[in-house]
Design a protein around this motif. Structure first.
Motif, PDB file in Angstrom:
ATOM      1  N   UNK A   1       0.829  -1.184   0.062  1.00 35.43           N
ATOM      2  CA  UNK A   1      -0.067  -0.191  -0.003  1.00 35.43           C
ATOM      3  C   UNK A   1       0.894   1.351  -0.160  1.00 35.43           C
ATOM      4  N   UNK A   2       1.973   1.187   0.629  1.00 30.42           N
ATOM      5  CA  UNK A   2       2.771   2.378   0.563  1.00 30.42           C
ATOM      6  C   UNK A   2       4.260   1.943   0.686  1.00 30.42           C
ATOM      7  N   UNK A   3       5.148   3.019  -0.162  1.00 29.64           N
ATOM      8  CA  UNK A   3       6.522   2.514  -0.272  1.00 29.64           C
ATOM      9  C   UNK A   3       7.398   3.759   0.052  1.00 29.64           C
ATOM     10  N   UNK A   4       8.161   3.416   1.231  1.00 28.75           N
ATOM     11  CA  UNK A   4       8.872   4.841   1.518  1.00 28.75           C
ATOM     12  C   UNK A   4      10.081   4.291   1.858  1.00 28.75           C
TER      13      UNK A   4
ATOM     14  N   UNK B   1      14.827   9.380  -2.843  1.00 35.20           N
ATOM     15  CA  UNK B   1      13.826   9.478  -4.106  1.00 35.20           C
ATOM     16  C   UNK B   1      14.373   8.552  -5.358  1.00 35.20           C
ATOM     17  N   UNK B   2      15.706   8.156  -5.200  1.00 38.46           N
ATOM     18  CA  UNK B   2      16.348   7.681  -6.426  1.00 38.46           C
ATOM     19  C   UNK B   2      15.444   6.294  -6.465  1.00 38.46           C
ATOM     20  N   UNK B   3      15.188   5.584  -5.626  1.00 32.74           N
ATOM     21  CA  UNK B   3      14.506   4.237  -5.426  1.00 32.74           C
ATOM     22  C   UNK B   3      13.017   4.501  -5.855  1.00 32.74           C
ATOM     23  N   UNK B   4      12.503   5.655  -5.626  1.00 34.22           N
ATOM     24  CA  UNK B   4      11.057   5.940  -5.932  1.00 34.22           C
ATOM     25  C   UNK B   4      11.218   5.909  -7.664  1.00 34.22           C
ATOM     26  N   UNK B   5      12.174   6.561  -7.935  1.00 32.22           N
ATOM     27  CA  UNK B   5      12.135   6.526  -9.534  1.00 32.22           C
ATOM     28  C   UNK B   5      12.204   5.414 -10.132  1.00 32.22           C
TER      29      UNK B   5
ATOM     30  N   UNK C   1      16.233  13.201  -0.449  1.00 35.82           N
ATOM     31  CA  UNK C   1      14.876  13.458  -0.521  1.00 35.82           C
ATOM     32  C   UNK C   1      13.934  12.560  -0.410  1.00 35.82           C
ATOM     33  N   UNK C   2      13.377  12.314   0.700  1.00 32.54           N
ATOM     34  CA  UNK C   2      12.478  11.365   1.220  1.00 32.54           C
ATOM     35  C   UNK C   2      11.004  11.318   0.497  1.00 32.54           C
ATOM     36  N   UNK C   3      10.610  10.444  -0.058  1.00 32.63           N
ATOM     37  CA  UNK C   3       9.145  10.646  -0.743  1.00 32.63           C
ATOM     38  C   UNK C   3       8.425   9.265  -0.394  1.00 32.63           C
ATOM     39  N   UNK C   4       7.200   9.517  -0.208  1.00 27.14           N
ATOM     40  CA  UNK C   4       6.495   8.190   0.077  1.00 27.14           C
ATOM     41  C   UNK C   4       5.154   7.977  -1.159  1.00 27.14           C
ATOM     42  N   UNK C   5       5.062   6.725  -1.497  1.00 26.26           N
ATOM     43  CA  UNK C   5       4.405   6.451  -2.768  1.00 26.26           C
ATOM     44  C   UNK C   5       3.279   5.354  -2.398  1.00 26.26           C
ATOM     45  N   UNK C   6       2.145   5.595  -3.117  1.00 26.64           N
ATOM     46  CA  UNK C   6       1.106   4.606  -3.246  1.00 26.64           C
ATOM     47  C   UNK C   6       1.421   3.402  -4.153  1.00 26.64           C
TER      48      UNK C   6
END
Length: 235
Positions: free
Chosen positions: A90-93, A97-101, A230-235
């Motif tokens: 449900x959430x990825x933290x 942010x390189x891992x978000x990309x 840079x910390x981002x959280x994603x659905x």
């Protein structure tokens, strides 16, 4: 529960809590029926650096809404791999942010929100008996240095990239640092166990360690100024 942390940490943690509550509410609304007995657990893939605060938020969330939260914690590269293999979360933290990309390029994510930023700092073992003020102090002969894995952790990668850009990485490798699994292991090795004298960790985690043991020292070195996440959280 967040009130037990220092004001500086509440600013960082509060932003995470706000997003967790917002996304959690949206998740609940999307369920066919609203109610603790009908909801599946909320699953979070979380970087080790944020585990303690996410665990606290999860406990508060469960108390408030009655929905269980399952946290899959580990180095950012590891939780990305787990996310890709499981295809269920449900959430990825991650810690950067390189891992978000990377996850987004794989088509694994939905909405992404900015959360906070973190900087790499040096932490010093209690009662080390010497001051750490400069890069050379950090590399002093005979000093045991703890670093997070440079392949799987955000801080390990960013530290290596930052120091390579200044021609300093070889000097650090030459003193044979101990590579540990994640940033929490670095913190514990320095601040709790005392197996290493100094280590590089995130400032947010370092402040938690000082909260627990005021004898732990935090040192900001100019050589690490550009090791920021840079910390981002994603659905």
């Amino acid at each position: 529960m967040l009130s037990k942390f220092s004001p500086a940490l509440v600013v960082f943690f509060g932003s995470v809590a706000l997003l967790a509550g917002l996304v959690g509410s949206l998740y609940w609304i999307s369920r066919p029926q609203f109610g603790a007995g009908n909801a599946e657990p909320l699953e979070i893939h979380c970087a080790a650096a944020m585990f303690q605060v996410v665990e606290t938020i999860a406990q508060e969330y469960t108390t408030t809404y009655g929905q269980q939260v399952v946290i899959h914690a580990g180095p950012s590269q590891v939780i990305l791999k787990h996310l890709e293999e499981a295809k269920k979360a449900d959430l990825f933290l991650p810690a950067d942010d390189s891992f978000i990309r990377q996850a987004d390029n794989k088509g694994l994510l939905g909405e992404v929100k900015n959360v906070a930023s973190m900087s790499a700092v040096v932490i010093v073992r209690p009662k080390l008996g010497k001051e750490i003020k400069t890069w050379n102090d950090f590399l002093a002969a005979g000093q045991k240095i703890g670093l997070a894995n440079t392949d799987t952790t955000a801080i390990g990668r960013l530290t290596r990239q930052t120091l390579q850009g200044q021609g300093l990485w070889q000097d650090l490798e030459a003193v044979k640092p101990t590579y540990l699994g994640d940033v929490n292991e670095v913190g514990n090795s320095v601040a709790v166990v005392g197996a290493t004298d100094v280590g590089i960790t995130w400032d947010a985690l370092a402040k938690v360690l000082v909260e627990k043991n005021p004898d732990v020292k935090i040192v900001r070195l100019k050589e690490l100024d550009h090791a920021k996440a840079r910390v981002q959280i994603a659905l």
